[in-house]
Design a protein around this motif. Structure first.
Motif, PDB file in Angstrom:
ATOM      1  N   SER A 125       0.815  -1.216   0.000  1.00  0.00           N
ATOM      2  CA  SER A 125       0.000   0.000   0.000  1.00  0.00           C
ATOM      3  C   SER A 125       0.843   1.258   0.000  1.00  0.00           C
ATOM      4  O   SER A 125       0.336   2.348  -0.304  1.00  0.00           O
ATOM      5  CB  SER A 125      -0.948   0.015   1.207  1.00  0.00           C
ATOM      6  N   THR A 126       2.121   1.143   0.315  1.00  0.00           N
ATOM      7  CA  THR A 126       3.018   2.303   0.282  1.00  0.00           C
ATOM      8  C   THR A 126       3.742   2.442  -1.053  1.00  0.00           C
ATOM      9  O   THR A 126       4.429   3.445  -1.281  1.00  0.00           O
ATOM     10  CB  THR A 126       4.059   2.221   1.410  1.00  0.00           C
ATOM     11  N   ALA A 127       3.630   1.443  -1.925  1.00  0.00           N
ATOM     12  CA  ALA A 127       4.294   1.517  -3.234  1.00  0.00           C
ATOM     13  C   ALA A 127       3.635   2.599  -4.088  1.00  0.00           C
ATOM     14  O   ALA A 127       2.437   2.857  -3.989  1.00  0.00           O
ATOM     15  CB  ALA A 127       4.210   0.172  -3.939  1.00  0.00           C
ATOM     16  N   SER A 128       4.422   3.224  -4.931  1.00  0.00           N
ATOM     17  CA  SER A 128       3.881   4.274  -5.788  1.00  0.00           C
ATOM     18  C   SER A 128       2.952   3.671  -6.837  1.00  0.00           C
ATOM     19  O   SER A 128       3.078   2.496  -7.209  1.00  0.00           O
ATOM     20  CB  SER A 128       5.015   5.026  -6.488  1.00  0.00           C
ATOM     21  N   LEU A 129       2.030   4.473  -7.326  1.00  0.00           N
ATOM     22  CA  LEU A 129       1.130   4.004  -8.387  1.00  0.00           C
ATOM     23  C   LEU A 129       1.927   3.634  -9.630  1.00  0.00           C
ATOM     24  O   LEU A 129       1.606   2.651 -10.308  1.00  0.00           O
ATOM     25  CB  LEU A 129       0.099   5.082  -8.715  1.00  0.00           C
ATOM     26  N   ALA A 130       2.981   4.369  -9.930  1.00  0.00           N
ATOM     27  CA  ALA A 130       3.798   4.056 -11.103  1.00  0.00           C
ATOM     28  C   ALA A 130       4.392   2.657 -10.982  1.00  0.00           C
ATOM     29  O   ALA A 130       4.408   1.892 -11.962  1.00  0.00           O
ATOM     30  CB  ALA A 130       4.904   5.100 -11.268  1.00  0.00           C
ATOM     31  N   GLU A 131       4.873   2.310  -9.796  1.00  0.00           N
ATOM     32  CA  GLU A 131       5.445   0.977  -9.614  1.00  0.00           C
ATOM     33  C   GLU A 131       4.363  -0.095  -9.713  1.00  0.00           C
ATOM     34  O   GLU A 131       4.555  -1.133 -10.355  1.00  0.00           O
ATOM     35  CB  GLU A 131       6.145   0.877  -8.258  1.00  0.00           C
ATOM     36  N   ARG A 132       3.232   0.149  -9.081  1.00  0.00           N
ATOM     37  CA  ARG A 132       2.147  -0.835  -9.146  1.00  0.00           C
ATOM     38  C   ARG A 132       1.707  -1.066 -10.591  1.00  0.00           C
ATOM     39  O   ARG A 132       1.490  -2.203 -11.021  1.00  0.00           O
ATOM     40  CB  ARG A 132       0.955  -0.370  -8.296  1.00  0.00           C
ATOM     41  N   LYS A 133       1.581   0.013 -11.320  1.00  0.00           N
ATOM     42  CA  LYS A 133       1.142  -0.100 -12.711  1.00  0.00           C
ATOM     43  C   LYS A 133       2.167  -0.875 -13.542  1.00  0.00           C
ATOM     44  O   LYS A 133       1.815  -1.744 -14.346  1.00  0.00           O
ATOM     45  CB  LYS A 133       0.931   1.299 -13.295  1.00  0.00           C
ATOM     46  N   GLN A 134       3.441  -0.598 -13.338  1.00  0.00           N
ATOM     47  CA  GLN A 134       4.490  -1.279 -14.100  1.00  0.00           C
ATOM     48  C   GLN A 134       4.475  -2.781 -13.827  1.00  0.00           C
ATOM     49  O   GLN A 134       4.581  -3.595 -14.745  1.00  0.00           O
ATOM     50  CB  GLN A 134       5.856  -0.672 -13.727  1.00  0.00           C
ATOM     51  N   ARG A 135       4.292  -3.145 -12.570  1.00  0.00           N
ATOM     52  CA  ARG A 135       4.281  -4.571 -12.222  1.00  0.00           C
ATOM     53  C   ARG A 135       3.036  -5.270 -12.772  1.00  0.00           C
ATOM     54  O   ARG A 135       3.114  -6.407 -13.235  1.00  0.00           O
ATOM     55  CB  ARG A 135       4.367  -4.733 -10.702  1.00  0.00           C
ATOM     56  N   VAL A 136       1.893  -4.617 -12.706  1.00  0.00           N
ATOM     57  CA  VAL A 136       0.671  -5.225 -13.236  1.00  0.00           C
ATOM     58  C   VAL A 136       0.778  -5.399 -14.750  1.00  0.00           C
ATOM     59  O   VAL A 136       0.397  -6.453 -15.296  1.00  0.00           O
ATOM     60  CB  VAL A 136      -0.560  -4.373 -12.857  1.00  0.00           C
ATOM     61  N   LEU A 137       1.287  -4.406 -15.450  1.00  0.00           N
ATOM     62  CA  LEU A 137       1.434  -4.521 -16.903  1.00  0.00           C
ATOM     63  C   LEU A 137       2.400  -5.642 -17.281  1.00  0.00           C
ATOM     64  O   LEU A 137       2.155  -6.382 -18.242  1.00  0.00           O
ATOM     65  CB  LEU A 137       1.906  -3.189 -17.486  1.00  0.00           C
ATOM     66  N   ALA A 138       3.473  -5.787 -16.524  1.00  0.00           N
ATOM     67  CA  ALA A 138       4.406  -6.884 -16.795  1.00  0.00           C
ATOM     68  C   ALA A 138       3.731  -8.235 -16.560  1.00  0.00           C
ATOM     69  O   ALA A 138       3.936  -9.190 -17.331  1.00  0.00           O
ATOM     70  CB  ALA A 138       5.646  -6.741 -15.908  1.00  0.00           C
ATOM     71  N   ALA A 139       2.920  -8.326 -15.517  1.00  0.00           N
ATOM     72  CA  ALA A 139       2.189  -9.572 -15.251  1.00  0.00           C
ATOM     73  C   ALA A 139       1.203  -9.877 -16.372  1.00  0.00           C
ATOM     74  O   ALA A 139       1.044 -11.034 -16.788  1.00  0.00           O
ATOM     75  CB  ALA A 139       1.465  -9.462 -13.917  1.00  0.00           C
ATOM     76  N   LEU A 140       0.540  -8.854 -16.893  1.00  0.00           N
ATOM     77  CA  LEU A 140      -0.401  -9.053 -17.994  1.00  0.00           C
ATOM     78  C   LEU A 140       0.303  -9.588 -19.235  1.00  0.00           C
ATOM     79  O   LEU A 140      -0.231 -10.456 -19.941  1.00  0.00           O
ATOM     80  CB  LEU A 140      -1.119  -7.744 -18.327  1.00  0.00           C
TER      81      LEU A 140
END
Length: 513
Positions: free
Chosen positions: A83-98
């Motif tokens: 929950s403390t991770a930046s939105l940019a990091e979360r988005k990058q990880r989700v896109l890589a998972a996709l």
């Protein structure tokens, strides 16, 4: 024509490919549970039965309550970090998972075919809707999160078996994108192998997911009642959903409870029968094992002959059978309207329900024959069910007021608009309904009295994708609505005192159209 299984699509081949793709999650004869960033052997291995041909396949590794509590506690710890991770990091990880999920798209779809009996078209659509939907959220999430923050604890997900990717995995990835850890209970009836592979691929990119298996009774304390859970998302029947709602009544816990409803198609002062006939056939997709299927037609009595002339040819053209049966090795997989039901138990239950309805006075309008199905020589067919339609099921029959969740239609005849509305509202709330009516003003007026969240005019309605809102009325839904911005609002905290849009026991609030 002699049929055979499509080469490379046997259960042995598909399970072997899944093991090769994610050896950390698949053992030779069992699956593992996943929590705290590790695949674990805790849980009792089990066998399941494939609805395709009755063979034994690998089933869920069922946890006991203490291990489930440990898994939730680990999820809470992950949640606090994520929950403390930046939105940019979360988005990058989700896109890589996709991207990694997309690379295994066909394998995920084949697991769905074997585990829950989807046709190839339906299985690939389930995976694609997950991938496309989450990509849309990645593009739109910035504005949705303005002024919002993750919840205080992870989101717990308990969903039915019919859409493991486009409902369950989709929800978990959006929840993670919004800053939450996501916990899922694998459906007991099917889909655990697909979810195991998907979770393994996603977890490689550092997303805080938990996947556990077990009975609802054993895991409820951890996944529903635990104060560590920040939000509960449930998709299933009214019986289980009602029990969960009672558990949550005084807890104040954020919740999303999607439940069943008897979705109806009303026919009133209507004449475009060719269009309706096409809708009737398409409504049998996945054997009507969908929360937005239409199993009930409420028809103006004076139009019944014309309705029947449109209905019968549509159901007589339906194709069903083994989703992987081909005439020649190089042939594409067949384009069928549906395959088996989820289990032979469900098929027997439907047969008994239909027989009882007819025995008490319902009139069989159409009875399909398994002999017309597309099957492999000598294969087990006990989970398959040919389409049936019953006119005027008696009030004592479940077909009168309960969703059959299979290829069984009922028809009710009415003479007045008041009777039409009453018959369409027989189940105390639905997710979707539709009206076939030539005059749109009349249709919209009637639609205002139908207790369904979405009402289509001369077209079906669906759960929707991306920005489209979804919810229910009456007993078909409790808690926050989802879809687009509302899904993000349901799993995040906003300004003090804010309550998400939804249908709650203490009040009903629907978002603007």
């Amino acid at each position: 024509m002699t049929l055979a299984g499509k080469p490379g699509t046997s259960w042995t081949d598909v399970y072997g490919r899944a093991r090769a793709a994610a050896p950390e999650a698949f053992d030779s004869e069992r699956l593992l549970n996943y929590w705290g960033g590790r695949w674990r052997a805790e849980g009792t291995p089990s066998q399941a039965t494939s609805p395709l041909d009755g063979r034994a396949i690998v089933g869920p590794p069922k946890l006991a309550a203490p291990d489930a509590t440990r898994a939730v506690r680990a999820g809470l710890n992950e949640h606090r970090t994520w929950s403390t991770a930046s939105l940019a990091e979360r988005k990058q990880r989700v896109l890589a998972a996709l991207d990694e999920l997309a690379a295994r798209r066909d394998l995920l779809a084949l697991l769905l075919v074997w585990e829950i009996g989807k046709t190839w078209k339906s299985a690939t659509a389930d995976v694609d809707r997950c991938l496309d939907g989450v990509r849309w959220y990645c593009a739109e999430i910035d504005g949705m999160l303005a002024g919002r923050r993750p919840l205080r604890g992870p989101v717990s997900n308990i969903a039915s078996w019919n859409y493991p990717m486009s409902v369950l995995m989709h929800a978990m990835l959006v929840q993670a994108l919004a800053g939450n850890a996501a916990i899922a209970k694998a459906p007991t009836d099917g889909g655990v192998n697909c979810l195991t592979l998907a979770t393994a691929l996603v977890a490689r990119h550092g997303l805080p997911l938990t996947l556990v298996s077990g009975s609802g009774a054993e895991l409820s304390d951890a996944l529903v009642r635990s104060p560590m859970i920040g939000c509960l998302s449930f998709v299933g029947g009214r019986g289980t959903g009602g029990a969960i709602a009672a558990d949550l009544l005084d807890s104040g816990k954020r919740h999303i409870l999607e439940q069943e409803g008897l979705n109806c198609w009303g026919v009133w002062e209507f004449s475009d029968w060719p269009a309706l006939s096409e809708h009737i056939r398409s409504s049998f997709e996945y054997g009507k094992q969908r929360c937005t299927a239409y199993p009930r037609y409420v028809v103006q009595r004076s139009l019944f002959d014309e309705f029947l002339a449109a209905y019968l040819p549509a159901v007589q053209r339906l194709t069903f059978g083994h989703p992987l049966a081909v005439a020649a090795p190089d042939d594409p997989l067949p384009t069928l309207d549906f395959g088996p039901l989820i289990s032979d138990t469900k098929a027997k239950e439907l047969r008994d329900t239909v027989d009882e309805a007819i025995g008490r006075g319902g009139v069989p309008i159409h009875r399909g024959d398994l002999a017309s199905g597309r099957f492999l020589p000598g294969q087990e067919t006990s989970a398959y069910f040919a389409p049936v339609c019953v006119l005027e099921p008696p009030p004592s029959s479940p077909l009168h007021h309960v969703e059959p969740f299979g290829p069984v239609d009922s028809i009710v005849l009415v003479d007045t608009e008041a009777e039409l509305v009453a018959a369409m509202n027989a189940s105390n709330g639905a997710l979707v309904s539709s009206l076939a009516c030539d005059d749109e003003a009349t249709a919209h007026r009637i639609a205002g009295e139908v207790q369904a969240f979405k009402v289509g005019i001369n077209r079906p309605r669906s759960r929707g994708d991306r920005a489209e809102v979804f919810g229910g009325r009456g007993a078909s839904w409790r808690g926050a609505f989802v879809g687009g911005e509302l899904l993000v609002q349901a799993v995040t905290a906003g300004p003090p005192g804010e309550r998400p849009y939804g249908h709650f026991p203490s009040y009903t609030l629907y978002p603007p159209a």
